[in-house]
Design an enzyme around this catalytic site. Structure first.
Site, PDB file in Angstrom:
ATOM      1  N   LYS A 147      83.551 -40.389 -39.543  1.00 30.06           N
ATOM      2  CA  LYS A 147      82.481 -40.106 -40.165  1.00 30.06           C
ATOM      3  C   LYS A 147      82.952 -39.320 -41.336  1.00 30.06           C
ATOM      4  CE  LYS A 147      79.754 -39.790 -35.948  1.00 30.06           C
ATOM      5  NZ  LYS A 147      78.839 -39.136 -35.141  1.00 30.06           N
ATOM      6  N   ARG A 153      92.677 -50.113 -25.879  1.00 27.28           N
ATOM      7  CA  ARG A 153      92.830 -48.629 -26.345  1.00 27.28           C
ATOM      8  C   ARG A 153      93.865 -48.024 -25.340  1.00 27.28           C
ATOM      9  NH1 ARG A 153      89.482 -43.740 -27.785  1.00 27.28           N
ATOM     10  NH2 ARG A 153      89.879 -43.349 -29.860  1.00 27.28           N
ATOM     11  N   TYR A 166      97.594 -39.415 -18.438  1.00 28.60           N
ATOM     12  CA  TYR A 166      98.685 -39.861 -18.678  1.00 28.60           C
ATOM     13  C   TYR A 166     100.021 -38.823 -19.056  1.00 28.60           C
ATOM     14  CZ  TYR A 166      95.235 -43.328 -20.356  1.00 28.60           C
ATOM     15  OH  TYR A 166      94.153 -44.256 -20.462  1.00 28.60           O
TER      16      TYR A 166
END
Length: 243
Positions: free
Chosen positions: A149, A210, A242
């Site tokens: 944005k 992703r 992860y």
């Protein structure tokens, strides 16, 4: 039936290597089914490739499914058939497995869905971010793009392999330009879904692509803080699994 293989391949915009791969796979398919499409022969064909690696099976089934649809469209066969890989239960320990997604780089009739998939798996972008990408935010000379944005944009390096994919699209207002406006999220997901189905990756989604980006970065030694920054995440909460 082999006489239709050449005309089928001719309709597709493929590199010489891809044409050779399609021709090889389809010749093998027609030989296995003895030139006759039937439920029994299709099961025999699937059994004949079951010992290949999953990625190879997906490539072959993708070519065969496209060819079967072509034959159905041209009224060579009466019924539409579609082959799918048998579903195999996967243990929890394999949820974070790094997959062989080289098929995503092959040519496709679903070119827009293909690019969306590559931007996700190679740069970790969200579909919403991809659809809002403006041409002015992509600088191929410096190999960077700005995403996010206004006032919160982050600068990401464009992988070498993606430069050629973007070069011919640098016109209009948006990377995926809908007469000067961005396409809807529904449009983006439809393009991605169609492409993944074409390549035999029906079980994948934008989210799982992703995750593949994250797993690839971890394998290459990137720490979680850096990955979070690349993805525009404010915390490490969603990346804790992860570690």
């Amino acid at each position: 039936m082999k006489e239709y293989i050449a005309s089928f391949i001719k309709e597709k915009d493929l590199s010489e290597n891809s044409q050779a791969a399609y021709s090889y796979d389809l010749d093998q398919f027609v030989d296995t089914i003895h030139n006759h499409v039937s439920d029994t022969n299709l099961r025999i064909y699937q059994a004949s490739i079951k010992d290949f690696k999953p990625a190879v099976q997906k490539r072959k089934l993708s070519a065969v499914n496209q060819f079967l649809f072509y034959l159905y469209q041209h009224q060579v066969i009466e019924d539409y058939h579609r082959l799918v890989l048998p579903k195999v239960s996967v243990s929890k320990s394999h949820d974070q497995e790094l997959l062989d997604l080289s098929l995503l780089w092959e040519g496709s009739d679903q070119s827009q869905g293909r690019l969306i998939a590559l931007l996700i798996v190679e740069m970790g972008l969200l579909p919403s971010e991809i659809l809002q990408l403006k041409i002015v935010d992509i600088e191929l000379d410096f190999q960077v793009l700005r995403v996010g944005k206004e006032g919160q944009k982050r600068v990401l390096r464009i992988p070498d392999a993606l430069l050629g994919e973007l070069t011919d699209l640098m016109t209009g207002t948006y990377l995926f330009d809908n007469k000067g406006k961005p396409y809807s999220r529904q449009w983006g997901f439809r393009q991605l879904e169609s492409f993944l189905m074409e390549k035999g990756f029906e079980n994948l989604s934008a989210q799982s692509l992703r995750e593949q980006y994250i797993l690839k970065q971890r394998e290459q030694g990137m720490d979680l803080f850096s990955i979070a920054r690349e993805l525009g995440l404010k915390t490490l909460v969603t990346l804790e699994k992860y570690k």
